[in-house]
Motif scaffolding. Structure first.
Motif, PDB file in Angstrom:
ATOM      1  N   MET A  33       0.845  -1.207   0.000  1.00  0.00           N
ATOM      2  CA  MET A  33       0.000   0.000   0.000  1.00  0.00           C
ATOM      3  C   MET A  33       0.875   1.250   0.000  1.00  0.00           C
ATOM      4  SD  MET A  33      -2.928  -1.233   2.728  1.00  0.00           S
ATOM      5  CE  MET A  33      -3.710   0.397   2.770  1.00  0.00           C
ATOM      6  N   GLY A  34       0.588   2.157  -0.936  1.00  0.00           N
ATOM      7  CA  GLY A  34       1.372   3.376  -1.055  1.00  0.00           C
ATOM      8  C   GLY A  34       2.566   3.245  -1.975  1.00  0.00           C
ATOM      9  N   ARG A  35       2.863   2.007  -2.410  1.00  0.00           N
ATOM     10  CA  ARG A  35       3.999   1.796  -3.322  1.00  0.00           C
ATOM     11  C   ARG A  35       3.552   1.317  -4.691  1.00  0.00           C
ATOM     12  NH1 ARG A  35       7.464  -2.356  -4.799  1.00  0.00           N
ATOM     13  NH2 ARG A  35       6.523  -3.874  -3.371  1.00  0.00           N
ATOM     14  N   LEU A  36       2.630   0.373  -4.725  1.00  0.00           N
ATOM     15  CA  LEU A  36       2.187  -0.171  -6.000  1.00  0.00           C
ATOM     16  C   LEU A  36       0.914   0.516  -6.484  1.00  0.00           C
ATOM     17  CD1 LEU A  36       2.566  -4.054  -5.619  1.00  0.00           C
ATOM     18  CD2 LEU A  36       4.237  -2.399  -6.458  1.00  0.00           C
ATOM     19  N   PHE A  42      -2.517  -5.888  -9.254  1.00  0.00           N
ATOM     20  CA  PHE A  42      -3.274  -6.909  -9.979  1.00  0.00           C
ATOM     21  C   PHE A  42      -2.331  -7.925 -10.610  1.00  0.00           C
ATOM     22  CE2 PHE A  42      -5.258  -8.046 -14.181  1.00  0.00           C
ATOM     23  CZ  PHE A  42      -6.202  -8.925 -13.676  1.00  0.00           C
ATOM     24  N   TYR A  43      -1.259  -7.448 -11.215  1.00  0.00           N
ATOM     25  CA  TYR A  43      -0.274  -8.346 -11.833  1.00  0.00           C
ATOM     26  C   TYR A  43       0.370  -9.230 -10.767  1.00  0.00           C
ATOM     27  CZ  TYR A  43       3.388  -9.937 -15.004  1.00  0.00           C
ATOM     28  OH  TYR A  43       4.208 -10.715 -15.787  1.00  0.00           O
ATOM     29  N   LEU A  44       0.698  -8.645  -9.627  1.00  0.00           N
ATOM     30  CA  LEU A  44       1.263  -9.418  -8.524  1.00  0.00           C
ATOM     31  C   LEU A  44       0.286 -10.482  -8.045  1.00  0.00           C
ATOM     32  CD1 LEU A  44       3.427  -9.861  -6.269  1.00  0.00           C
ATOM     33  CD2 LEU A  44       2.196  -8.115  -4.944  1.00  0.00           C
ATOM     34  N   THR A  47       0.160 -13.314 -10.826  1.00  0.00           N
ATOM     35  CA  THR A  47       1.367 -14.047 -11.198  1.00  0.00           C
ATOM     36  C   THR A  47       2.301 -14.347 -10.033  1.00  0.00           C
ATOM     37  OG1 THR A  47       2.695 -12.060 -11.637  1.00  0.00           O
ATOM     38  CG2 THR A  47       1.294 -12.874 -13.437  1.00  0.00           C
ATOM     39  N   GLY A  48       2.161 -13.618  -8.931  1.00  0.00           N
ATOM     40  CA  GLY A  48       3.110 -13.761  -7.836  1.00  0.00           C
ATOM     41  C   GLY A  48       4.364 -12.943  -8.031  1.00  0.00           C
ATOM     42  N   ARG A  49       4.414 -12.175  -9.131  1.00  0.00           N
ATOM     43  CA  ARG A  49       5.576 -11.329  -9.413  1.00  0.00           C
ATOM     44  C   ARG A  49       5.127  -9.887  -9.601  1.00  0.00           C
ATOM     45  NH1 ARG A  49       5.537 -15.137 -13.384  1.00  0.00           N
ATOM     46  NH2 ARG A  49       5.216 -13.529 -14.956  1.00  0.00           N
ATOM     47  N   GLU A  50       5.987  -8.959  -9.244  1.00  0.00           N
ATOM     48  CA  GLU A  50       5.711  -7.576  -9.580  1.00  0.00           C
ATOM     49  C   GLU A  50       6.085  -7.350 -11.042  1.00  0.00           C
ATOM     50  OE1 GLU A  50       7.065  -4.541  -6.903  1.00  0.00           O
ATOM     51  OE2 GLU A  50       6.824  -5.839  -5.151  1.00  0.00           O
ATOM     52  N   PRO A  51       5.311  -6.556 -11.776  1.00  0.00           N
ATOM     53  CA  PRO A  51       5.583  -6.388 -13.205  1.00  0.00           C
ATOM     54  C   PRO A  51       6.818  -5.543 -13.455  1.00  0.00           C
ATOM     55  CG  PRO A  51       3.863  -4.881 -12.523  1.00  0.00           C
ATOM     56  CD  PRO A  51       4.156  -5.754 -11.329  1.00  0.00           C
ATOM     57  N   THR A  52       7.432  -5.784 -14.596  1.00  0.00           N
ATOM     58  CA  THR A  52       8.459  -4.859 -15.071  1.00  0.00           C
ATOM     59  C   THR A  52       7.774  -3.567 -15.512  1.00  0.00           C
ATOM     60  OG1 THR A  52       8.290  -5.594 -17.372  1.00  0.00           O
ATOM     61  CG2 THR A  52       9.806  -6.821 -15.926  1.00  0.00           C
ATOM     62  N   GLU A  53       8.555  -2.560 -15.800  1.00  0.00           N
ATOM     63  CA  GLU A  53       7.966  -1.296 -16.230  1.00  0.00           C
ATOM     64  C   GLU A  53       7.174  -1.472 -17.526  1.00  0.00           C
ATOM     65  OE1 GLU A  53       6.652   2.513 -16.657  1.00  0.00           O
ATOM     66  OE2 GLU A  53       7.387   1.470 -14.880  1.00  0.00           O
ATOM     67  N   TYR A  57       3.210  -0.836 -18.002  1.00  0.00           N
ATOM     68  CA  TYR A  57       2.773   0.156 -18.990  1.00  0.00           C
ATOM     69  C   TYR A  57       1.732  -0.450 -19.924  1.00  0.00           C
ATOM     70  CZ  TYR A  57       3.030   3.334 -22.997  1.00  0.00           C
ATOM     71  OH  TYR A  57       2.716   4.183 -24.035  1.00  0.00           O
ATOM     72  N   PHE A  58       2.007  -1.638 -20.436  1.00  0.00           N
ATOM     73  CA  PHE A  58       1.090  -2.220 -21.418  1.00  0.00           C
ATOM     74  C   PHE A  58      -0.150  -2.812 -20.764  1.00  0.00           C
ATOM     75  CE2 PHE A  58       4.609  -1.600 -24.262  1.00  0.00           C
ATOM     76  CZ  PHE A  58       3.962  -1.255 -25.449  1.00  0.00           C
ATOM     77  N   LEU A  59      -0.032  -3.272 -19.544  1.00  0.00           N
ATOM     78  CA  LEU A  59      -1.232  -3.726 -18.852  1.00  0.00           C
ATOM     79  C   LEU A  59      -2.181  -2.556 -18.647  1.00  0.00           C
ATOM     80  CD1 LEU A  59      -2.619  -6.165 -17.676  1.00  0.00           C
ATOM     81  CD2 LEU A  59      -1.414  -5.765 -15.522  1.00  0.00           C
ATOM     82  N   ASP A  60      -1.651  -1.413 -18.244  1.00  0.00           N
ATOM     83  CA  ASP A  60      -2.462  -0.197 -18.147  1.00  0.00           C
ATOM     84  C   ASP A  60      -3.107   0.138 -19.494  1.00  0.00           C
ATOM     85  OD1 ASP A  60      -2.580   0.797 -15.545  1.00  0.00           O
ATOM     86  OD2 ASP A  60      -0.648   1.795 -15.682  1.00  0.00           O
ATOM     87  N   LEU A  61      -2.288   0.110 -20.530  1.00  0.00           N
ATOM     88  CA  LEU A  61      -2.752   0.454 -21.876  1.00  0.00           C
ATOM     89  C   LEU A  61      -3.885  -0.458 -22.335  1.00  0.00           C
ATOM     90  CD1 LEU A  61      -2.345   1.784 -24.749  1.00  0.00           C
ATOM     91  CD2 LEU A  61      -0.675  -0.026 -25.163  1.00  0.00           C
ATOM     92  N   LEU A  62      -3.740  -1.754 -22.115  1.00  0.00           N
ATOM     93  CA  LEU A  62      -4.736  -2.708 -22.584  1.00  0.00           C
ATOM     94  C   LEU A  62      -6.020  -2.610 -21.779  1.00  0.00           C
ATOM     95  CD1 LEU A  62      -2.430  -5.787 -23.230  1.00  0.00           C
ATOM     96  CD2 LEU A  62      -3.137  -4.020 -24.844  1.00  0.00           C
TER      97      LEU A  62
END
Length: 260
Positions: A33-36, A42-44, A47-53, A57-62
């Motif tokens: 909270m306050g960081r992501l 949602f990606y975390l 998948t259990g992983r934090e997304p790359t930049e 970016y593209f998850l937001d875009l889609l």
């Protein structure tokens, strides 16, 4: 009563205690909270992983690309449900989401499956163009529709799809799946004997796969996105009710013809 194999019931997603919530091994309040952003979270979660930049970016875009498309039947169902029960926001949202399928929201999951199959054949040594033609012929000969191609409104191109491809190329994200999507566009045009619009569902699937998104969860993107769009319509419905207007127009448009 036990059905299936005996398994130890486990989850890797979340646990909660009296003073903490842990999500994917991280402290929700102190680490997340306050960081992501929600997109990163949602990606975390998925998948259990934090997304790359680039993934973020593209998850937001889609999500933005597919969240809203006007007074679609799914929106009408949601708004008419809220009109019938103004307190049932969750029911109205569910009514809209239940109508999200390959006809109305898109075929992104089917596109993903098609591209995964094409990739498998290419990796096995087959020619990419021939693979695309074979898949297109198989769909055509079975009487099916090519997922990710055609659109009732957008012609000769789907502007959302073209923008996604443009940005994927610019950001160096376009990989084997975007390439296969473009080859499928040429193959579909050849097999159907006319160009068909490559729509947003195909480009969503292709970019997600090139970004290592889980194929089985591709449909989650239009579902999450459309949830946001439906909630916007329901917020407007509370202030500017048109649900019964929509129902009235539907009733007026249908003629009663008794069977003789």
């Amino acid at each position: 009563m036990q059905i299936g194999k005996a398994l130890t019931a486990t989850t890797e997603i979340c646990t909660a205690s009296a003073d903490a919530v842990e999500v994917r091994g991280k402290d929700l309040c102190r680490d997340l909270m306050g960081r992501l952003s929600f997109t990163e979270y949602f990606y975390l979660l998925l998948t259990g992983r934090e997304p790359t930049e680039k993934q973020r970016y593209f998850l937001d875009l889609l999500l933005i690309a597919i969240a809203e498309h006007g007074i679609m039947p799914t929106v009408q169902a949601a708004r008419m449900t809220l009109a019938a029960d103004p307190q049932a926001l969750q029911g109205a949202l569910a009514a809209g989401i239940l109508g999200c399928g390959p006809v109305l929201l898109g075929t992104s999951d089917l596109c993903g499956a098609l591209l995964v199959e094409a990739r498998k054949r290419v990796d096995a040594g087959e020619d990419a163009d021939e693979v695309a033609r074979q898949l297109a012929r198989e769909i055509r000969e079975s009487g099916g529709k090519a997922p990710g191609f055609g659109h009732p409104v957008h012609r000769p191109v789907d502007p959302r799809a073209e923008r996604i491809l443009e940005l994927a190329d610019q950001h160096g994200v376009s990989g084997v799946h975007v390439d296969l999507a473009r080859r499928m566009r040429d193959a579909v045009a050849a097999v159907w004997g006319k160009p068909l619009v490559m729509n947003v569902s195909m480009t969503i699937a292709a970019v997600l796969l090139d970004l290592d998104f889980p194929p089985a969860m591709i449909k989650a993107i239009p579902l999450l996105a459309r949830t946001g769009g439906l909630l916007a319509h329901l917020a407007e419905e509370q202030q500017n009710p048109i649900g019964f207007v929509l129902a009235g127009h539907a009733e007026a448009a249908v003629s009663y013809v008794p069977k003789t």
